[in-house]
Design an enzyme around this catalytic site. Structure first.
Site, PDB file in Angstrom:
ATOM      1  N   ASP A  87       0.515  -0.890  -0.164  1.00  0.00           N
ATOM      2  CA  ASP A  87       0.029   0.283  -0.404  1.00  0.00           C
ATOM      3  C   ASP A  87       0.800   1.514   0.236  1.00  0.00           C
ATOM      4  OD1 ASP A  87      -1.919   1.630   0.683  1.00  0.00           O
ATOM      5  OD2 ASP A  87      -1.500   1.576   2.672  1.00  0.00           O
ATOM      6  N   ASP A  89       0.257   5.213   1.311  1.00  0.00           N
ATOM      7  CA  ASP A  89      -0.551   5.969   2.022  1.00  0.00           C
ATOM      8  C   ASP A  89       0.038   5.792   3.796  1.00  0.00           C
ATOM      9  OD1 ASP A  89      -1.204   7.349  -0.043  1.00  0.00           O
ATOM     10  OD2 ASP A  89      -3.201   7.682   0.223  1.00  0.00           O
TER      11      ASP A  89
END
Length: 335
Positions: A87, A89
């Site tokens: 991922d 963020d």
């Protein structure tokens, strides 16, 4: 373990648009892999181990080679059926890639102060409530698509490159970058998986020496954006759909793969793989990780966690107050 993962996935709804978004992201990632500079699969897996560490450093600072935290599983070297999915963020970047893109667009005149104030309020609401508001997400999506409709795809790609140079390069968590390096040095393919636009995702992935990126795909015809998405945002279950689609295309064994995320929204993706990790987790994901026995890596430990969390929340609160004051002043002037 495999049965438990399937049960976890079954609780989360998957719509036709979710599957469409995942398939589009996987198709774009595979196409880039085959037509990009690294046409040979082996360089695509291993390239960038030293170069990524250098390019990820902000200008003027010496290159460092961070070490992966102790206690990680050891990736099988040159396993053609294993990969790692990260991922973006708050897992790789401190903060949100889309926010940094928004700042870059504002500086170039694409966004107004009213847009920035509205987004600040929505971000503050998200931090306080701890979950996304569907109306806020729809509003941000509508604004972004309206901005790029009719624009050249090459122009947005160039802006993304510039924004990374300006603000993103020094926002990368060294600990997570070390985990990326660990998989690259084992000869594995490493993919970024994010709801951010594919153009943003590709820049970040390339600068870290990753194999490629899975991101939200905006529809384009003749090199121009139409103002529509292919499917929906690559968020939550859509990320899992993209990883599953890519694994099928690339003949990956998900039980031999690893995934890393900070958000409970990514439980569907984390539940797909044999080696799930949570990085800088939110409260819900930390509780889920404890229940499932997943490994936790928090690079915000001690005083740093306080510096990252509380001041950010305070700043967003100030921004929200400023936005409310601006709206009140605007209404008073119109009265």
């Amino acid at each position: 373990m495999a049965v438990l993962r399937r049960l976890t996935q079954a609780r989360r709804p998957t719509t036709e648009r979710t599957v469409q978004a995942g398939e589009a992201a996987a198709a774009a990632a595979e196409a880039a892999l085959r037509t990009g500079p690294a046409t040979d699969r082996e360089p695509a897996r291993t390239a960038g181990t030293a170069e990524a560490a250098r390019t990820a450093e902000p200008a003027g600072k010496p290159a460092k080679t961070p070490r992966a935290p102790a206690g990680n599983h050891t990736p099988e070297r040159d396993d053609p059926h294993a990969a790692a999915f990260f991922d973006c963020d708050n897992t790789i970047l401190r903060g949100a890639a889309v926010f940094y893109l928004g700042v870059g667009l504002y500086r170039r005149g694409f966004l107004t102060r009213r847009d920035i104030a509205r987004f600040a309020w929505q971000q503050a609401w998200f931090r306080l409530a701890g979950t996304e508001d569907p109306d806020h997400m729809a509003d941000a999506q509508h604004t972004a698509l309206g901005l790029v409709a009719g624009k050249r795809t090459a122009d947005l790609e160039a802006i993304c490159e510039e924004v990374f140079e300006e603000v993103v390069a020094d926002k990368i968590w060294p600990g997570t970058r070390a985990l990326v390096q660990m998989h690259l040095e084992a000869g594995q393919r490493v993919w970024l998986v994010t709801a951010a636009p594919l153009e943003v995702a590709r820049v970040i992935a390339r600068r870290l020496g990753m194999t490629g990126a899975l991101g939200t795909v905006a529809e384009a015809r003749g090199g121009l954006y139409t103002g529509r998405l292919v499917g929906e945002l690559l968020h939550g279950p859509a990320k899992a759909a993209a990883v599953r689609s890519l694994a099928r295309r690339e003949r990956l064994d998900l039980d031999r793969c690893a995934a890393y995320s900070d958000s409970a929204n990514d439980i569907p993706m984390l539940s797909l793989v044999g080696h799930p990790y949570v990085v800088n987790p939110d409260g819900a994901l930390r509780r889920h990780a404890r229940a499932q026995g997943w490994r936790v890596r928090d690079f915000r430990t001690g005083r740093k966690a306080a510096r990252v969390g509380l001041p950010a929340a305070a700043a967003l609160g100030v921004a929200a107050g400023a936005a409310a004051a601006a709206v009140a002043l605007h209404r008073r002037q119109r009265a």
